[in-house]
Design a protein around this motif. Sequence first.
Motif, PDB file in Angstrom:
ATOM      1  N   ASP A 242      43.361  48.833  34.778  1.00  0.00           N
ATOM      2  CA  ASP A 242      41.964  48.608  34.022  1.00  0.00           C
ATOM      3  C   ASP A 242      41.176  47.784  35.180  1.00  0.00           C
ATOM      4  O   ASP A 242      41.550  46.604  34.971  1.00  0.00           O
ATOM      5  CB  ASP A 242      42.055  48.258  32.798  1.00  0.00           C
ATOM      6  CG  ASP A 242      40.744  48.258  31.990  1.00  0.00           C
ATOM      7  OD1 ASP A 242      39.898  48.929  32.713  1.00  0.00           O
ATOM      8  OD2 ASP A 242      40.736  47.873  30.974  1.00  0.00           O
ATOM      9  N   LYS A 243      40.213  48.274  35.822  1.00  0.00           N
ATOM     10  CA  LYS A 243      39.490  47.411  36.665  1.00  0.00           C
ATOM     11  C   LYS A 243      38.225  46.749  36.092  1.00  0.00           C
ATOM     12  O   LYS A 243      37.755  45.942  36.699  1.00  0.00           O
ATOM     13  CB  LYS A 243      38.842  48.240  37.778  1.00  0.00           C
ATOM     14  CG  LYS A 243      39.853  48.891  38.693  1.00  0.00           C
ATOM     15  CD  LYS A 243      39.484  49.732  39.869  1.00  0.00           C
ATOM     16  CE  LYS A 243      40.387  50.497  40.708  1.00  0.00           C
ATOM     17  NZ  LYS A 243      39.874  51.491  41.730  1.00  0.00           N
ATOM     18  N   SER A 244      38.014  47.124  34.752  1.00  0.00           N
ATOM     19  CA  SER A 244      36.944  46.271  33.995  1.00  0.00           C
ATOM     20  C   SER A 244      37.291  44.999  33.638  1.00  0.00           C
ATOM     21  O   SER A 244      36.415  44.125  33.611  1.00  0.00           O
ATOM     22  CB  SER A 244      36.486  47.138  32.663  1.00  0.00           C
ATOM     23  OG  SER A 244      37.827  46.957  32.035  1.00  0.00           O
ATOM     24  N   LYS A 245      38.513  44.594  33.620  1.00  0.00           N
ATOM     25  CA  LYS A 245      38.865  43.207  33.401  1.00  0.00           C
ATOM     26  C   LYS A 245      39.045  42.451  34.435  1.00  0.00           C
ATOM     27  O   LYS A 245      39.086  40.980  34.107  1.00  0.00           O
ATOM     28  CB  LYS A 245      40.368  43.452  32.698  1.00  0.00           C
ATOM     29  CG  LYS A 245      40.358  44.100  31.501  1.00  0.00           C
ATOM     30  CD  LYS A 245      41.947  44.110  30.825  1.00  0.00           C
ATOM     31  CE  LYS A 245      42.036  44.954  29.477  1.00  0.00           C
ATOM     32  NZ  LYS A 245      43.454  44.818  28.910  1.00  0.00           N
ATOM     33  N   LYS A 246      38.846  42.803  35.844  1.00  0.00           N
ATOM     34  CA  LYS A 246      38.986  41.875  36.818  1.00  0.00           C
ATOM     35  C   LYS A 246      37.776  41.264  37.053  1.00  0.00           C
ATOM     36  O   LYS A 246      36.680  41.817  36.735  1.00  0.00           O
ATOM     37  CB  LYS A 246      39.303  42.731  37.987  1.00  0.00           C
ATOM     38  CG  LYS A 246      40.819  43.251  38.033  1.00  0.00           C
ATOM     39  CD  LYS A 246      40.905  44.046  39.466  1.00  0.00           C
ATOM     40  CE  LYS A 246      42.346  44.640  39.525  1.00  0.00           C
ATOM     41  NZ  LYS A 246      42.783  45.136  40.744  1.00  0.00           N
ATOM     42  N   VAL A 247      37.620  39.924  37.446  1.00  0.00           N
ATOM     43  CA  VAL A 247      36.393  39.229  37.781  1.00  0.00           C
ATOM     44  C   VAL A 247      36.188  39.424  39.060  1.00  0.00           C
ATOM     45  O   VAL A 247      36.667  39.574  39.871  1.00  0.00           O
ATOM     46  CB  VAL A 247      36.938  37.586  37.496  1.00  0.00           C
ATOM     47  CG1 VAL A 247      35.854  36.844  37.808  1.00  0.00           C
ATOM     48  CG2 VAL A 247      37.657  37.469  36.421  1.00  0.00           C
ATOM     49  N   TYR A 248      34.839  39.706  38.920  1.00  0.00           N
ATOM     50  CA  TYR A 248      34.072  40.045  40.276  1.00  0.00           C
ATOM     51  C   TYR A 248      34.044  38.826  41.244  1.00  0.00           C
ATOM     52  O   TYR A 248      33.671  37.747  40.916  1.00  0.00           O
ATOM     53  CB  TYR A 248      32.595  40.396  40.145  1.00  0.00           C
ATOM     54  CG  TYR A 248      31.703  40.610  41.333  1.00  0.00           C
ATOM     55  CD1 TYR A 248      31.845  41.628  42.188  1.00  0.00           C
ATOM     56  CD2 TYR A 248      30.796  39.790  41.805  1.00  0.00           C
ATOM     57  CE1 TYR A 248      31.293  42.051  43.119  1.00  0.00           C
ATOM     58  CE2 TYR A 248      30.066  39.897  42.822  1.00  0.00           C
ATOM     59  CZ  TYR A 248      30.398  41.125  43.727  1.00  0.00           C
ATOM     60  OH  TYR A 248      29.659  41.344  44.863  1.00  0.00           O
ATOM     61  N   THR A 249      34.202  39.199  42.357  1.00  0.00           N
ATOM     62  CA  THR A 249      34.154  38.175  43.593  1.00  0.00           C
ATOM     63  C   THR A 249      33.644  38.816  44.444  1.00  0.00           C
ATOM     64  O   THR A 249      33.787  39.782  45.151  1.00  0.00           O
ATOM     65  CB  THR A 249      35.878  37.701  43.883  1.00  0.00           C
ATOM     66  OG1 THR A 249      36.410  38.706  44.336  1.00  0.00           O
ATOM     67  CG2 THR A 249      36.446  36.909  42.912  1.00  0.00           C
TER      68      THR A 249
END
Length: 354
Positions: A242-249
Amino acid sequence: MPSTHNAEKPWDTDDIDKWKIDEFKPEDNIGGTFTEESSFSVLFPKYRETYLKASWPLITRSLERTGIACTLDLVEGSMTVKTTRKTYDPAAILNARDLIKLLSRSVPAPQAIKIMEDDMACDVIKIRGLVRNKERFVKRRQRILGPNGSTLKALELLTGCYILVQGNTVSCMGGYKGLKEVRRIIQDCMANIHPIYHIKELMIKRELAKDPELVNENWDRFLPHFKKRNLSKRRVPHNVTDKSKKVYTPFPPAQEKSRVDLQIESGEYFLSKQAKERNERERREEAMKEKMEEKRKQRESDFVAPEEPGEKKDKKKKKRKTSDDDDEDEEKAERKRRRKEKKAAEAAAAEAAA
């Protein structure tokens, strides 16, 4: 100048077919013989040589009726047609050109001769360039024929055209309307659209044309509309992250280590060729041993005796017996310990009295 638009035309009656093509006769050629000679030449494959040699008298007789001369060159492997002083129809040379083109594409001579008629046209469709892959091309070409030629026969009946699939081309003969339908079906078949969809459509159109109330109406509501479905053959992984849980960097991810980097870390990169081969051989032997062990366990599992209900009861009885024996051993040890304590107490009392 008076208008002639509404003038009486007594010769124009309802029983006249305005689309009918009248036969061109020698008396219709007012200009006389042609001033220049027109000729067309077509090469034919080697395997057609024997058939063309046998059927050439029939072809020559059919072309002589319109004043067209023809020659068969077996050395060069070509057929040539040209006009003569007896030629009276200007379109005859074009029909003769189509005739030799069909003969070179393996159309039988009795069928190819029909192209000299006025209401007959031909079309040679090149299909090899429409599909790049050879195996895919062969499969899609086979779809045109169908099982035991049933698809091809259905197309011939519905379009009223003669169709011959030969090598990298499809030769068709018939009316202009039928040839247009055949070309569309062949091109769609090479584009991975099965001919059965067009056969269904043509059958519906034939039934609608018989109904006098629907002849002049739009038929789109009656025709089937097939949606093209492109199903992806890519395997979807079971564990989808699930890529939605990753924090944007804003920083890009770290570069993955190459095979050489991994070998340098493990020290394998600095080994000699013999050492690398030895490590690889040991790795293969270990893998082979593990596989042999698994197979041995699998073979032994077939010889394990199944559990029976009587054995379970015996095991329970044995367990009970073993528990009773343990209790007896504990009692004996306790009595022995008490005797030792009693003796030690008596010895201590005797020493104190002395």
